[in-house]
Design an enzyme around this catalytic site. Structure first.
Site, PDB file in Angstrom:
ATOM      1  N   VAL A   1      -4.482  14.184  15.734  1.00  0.00           N
ATOM      2  CA  VAL A   1      -5.741  14.793  16.183  1.00  0.00           C
ATOM      3  C   VAL A   1      -5.494  16.218  16.673  1.00  0.00           C
ATOM      4  CG1 VAL A   1      -7.560  14.652  17.954  1.00  0.00           C
ATOM      5  CG2 VAL A   1      -6.873  12.599  16.677  1.00  0.00           C
TER       6      VAL A   1
ATOM      7  N   SER B   1      -0.829  11.943  25.556  1.00  0.00           N
ATOM      8  CA  SER B   1      -0.924  12.557  24.235  1.00  0.00           C
ATOM      9  C   SER B   1      -1.306  14.039  24.305  1.00  0.00           C
ATOM     10  CB  SER B   1      -1.961  11.822  23.392  1.00  0.00           C
ATOM     11  OG  SER B   1      -2.126  12.470  22.157  1.00  0.00           O
ATOM     12  N   ALA B   2      -0.665  14.829  23.440  1.00  0.00           N
ATOM     13  CA  ALA B   2      -1.026  16.247  23.306  1.00  0.00           C
ATOM     14  C   ALA B   2      -2.468  16.410  22.821  1.00  0.00           C
ATOM     15  CB  ALA B   2      -0.058  16.937  22.336  1.00  0.00           C
ATOM     16  N   ASP B   3      -3.047  15.345  22.256  1.00  0.00           N
ATOM     17  CA  ASP B   3      -4.455  15.419  21.826  1.00  0.00           C
ATOM     18  C   ASP B   3      -5.352  15.865  22.980  1.00  0.00           C
ATOM     19  OD1 ASP B   3      -3.596  14.358  19.418  1.00  0.00           O
ATOM     20  OD2 ASP B   3      -4.551  12.392  19.697  1.00  0.00           O
TER      21      ASP B   3
ATOM     22  N   LYS C   1      -8.214   3.086  22.159  1.00  0.00           N
ATOM     23  CA  LYS C   1      -7.761   1.696  22.215  1.00  0.00           C
ATOM     24  C   LYS C   1      -7.228   1.381  23.602  1.00  0.00           C
ATOM     25  CE  LYS C   1      -6.168   0.800  17.530  1.00  0.00           C
ATOM     26  NZ  LYS C   1      -6.070   2.099  16.857  1.00  0.00           N
TER      27      LYS C   1
ATOM     28  N   LYS D   1       5.136  12.661  11.513  1.00  0.00           N
ATOM     29  CA  LYS D   1       3.876  12.745  12.252  1.00  0.00           C
ATOM     30  C   LYS D   1       3.911  14.079  12.983  1.00  0.00           C
ATOM     31  CE  LYS D   1       2.133  10.562  16.463  1.00  0.00           C
ATOM     32  NZ  LYS D   1       2.540   9.630  17.525  1.00  0.00           N
TER      33      LYS D   1
ATOM     34  N   GLU E   1      -8.276  13.797   9.717  1.00  0.00           N
ATOM     35  CA  GLU E   1      -6.835  13.858  10.007  1.00  0.00           C
ATOM     36  C   GLU E   1      -6.038  13.037   8.996  1.00  0.00           C
ATOM     37  OE1 GLU E   1      -4.778  11.263  12.476  1.00  0.00           O
ATOM     38  OE2 GLU E   1      -6.569  10.466  13.486  1.00  0.00           O
TER      39      GLU E   1
END
Ligand code: PSU
Ligand code: MN
Length: 305
Positions: free
Chosen positions: A107, A141-143, A160, A87, A26
């Site tokens: 990601v 997160s959309a991840d 994290k 981003k 990425e």
């Protein structure tokens, strides 16, 4: 009808044509995750580690509105130095491309592009997740949703503790994303080898993981797989040290009203500053460790399919 064009480096094009092992990387980690020049050093070293372990690296980014799969060194250097990169997550890609922007891919965006390019494995440091306080902010997160719908295997060092780790694991369960820890019973927390949460599964080698990938695919599962690879013992930070730093950064973000897609980059930068570079050093070490495992997985996977 506008068609999608993707630019491939010669190295990546040749590898894909031959069916040779390729590992995607990425670029938000380059544009928003680390300061210059450490970001450039890291990006180059990660590519070298992947080559040294028998695979071809494909760093993915959007340059002036166009998707690139595999960057040359001059492109990498430019991306690492640019201050106006945005981003981009998978939902942002189309609008960012139309505007001709240069963007680091998160990601989710990298998984999406890797899947389109025919790259099965992707190495990074940490994935996004469910933020602390998500019950109020809804910041997830959309991840995690991309992992739930795109068949790319992502190698990370866990997440994290800027995030709510138990909620992140619950969310991935709901999304039907298998979580496999490499050589550990615990789900790691990026800077430390354990988050205190158990991983659902433990596999001990790149070969076993490659077999699981092939079976997951054969089952028609349709989702990604999250491989959690603990930071090497000698590079790990102590929870006492890093947790205080993380708490302070999370509090600053709340006090300053940082929101939306700025939250994660803000926290990463503050943790780096507050830890006087110790977190950055650990971050680089774990990314290299993940790249090595991902390259070995890619070699093992190509031997199977
Ligand atoms: N976590 C890290 N380092 C990173 C990121 C997350 O430890 O560089 C980046 C990744 O690109 C990830 C993105 O996909 O942040 C998640 O952003 P958000 O939380 O806004 O979804
Ligand atoms: Mn968010």
């Amino acid at each position: 009808m506008t068609s999608l064009t993707m630019h491939f480096s010669d190295e990546v094009r040749n590898a894909l044509d031959k069916g040779a092992p390729v590992v995607a990387l990425e670029s938000t980690i380059i544009t928003h995750g680390m300061p210059f020049p450490q970001n450039l050093e890291m990006a180059r070293k990660v590519e070298d580690v992947i080559r040294a372990n028998g695979a071809v690296p494909a760093t993915i980014a959007v340059l002036k509105g166009e998707i690139h799969v595999g960057l040359g060194d001059a492109q990498l250097e430019q991306l690492a130095q640019t201050t106006d990169a945005v981003k981009t997550s998978s939902r942002d890609l189309a609008a960012d491309m139309v505007q001709g922007l240069t963007a680091g891919t998160t990601v989710s965006a990298t998984m999406r592009i890797a899947a389109l390019a025919g790259i099965e494995i992707f190495a990074t440091g940490g994935v996004g997740g469910v933020h602390r306080g998500a019950e109020d902010s809804f910041d997830i997160s959309a991840d995690l949703n991309e992992l739930g719908m795109t068949n790319t295997t992502v190698v990370c060092a866990g997440v994290k503790s800027i995030l709510d780790i138990p909620k992140t694991l619950e969310y991935l369960e709901t999304q039907r994303v298998p979580i496999i820890a490499h050589g550990s019973d615990d789900f790691p927390a990026f800077f430390t080898r354990s988050s205190g949460c158990k991983a659902d599964h433990r596999l001990n080698s790149a070969e076993e993981i490659a077999k699981a990938m092939a079976l997951h695919h054969a089952l028609g599962s349709g989702t990604g797989i999250l491989i959690a690879n603990p930071i090497p013992e000698e590079d790990a930070l102590t929870p006492e040290f890093i947790n205080g730093t993380i708490e302070a950064a999370v509090k600053e973000a709340a006090d300053q009203g940082v929101g939306g897609k700025d939250v994660t980059p803000f926290l990463l930068a503050r943790i780096n500053e507050l830890s006087e570079g110790r977190s950055l050093k650990a971050n680089i070490a774990l990314v290299l460790n993940n790249a090595k495992l991902a390259a070995r997985m890619a070699v093992a996977y190509k031997a199977l399919v």
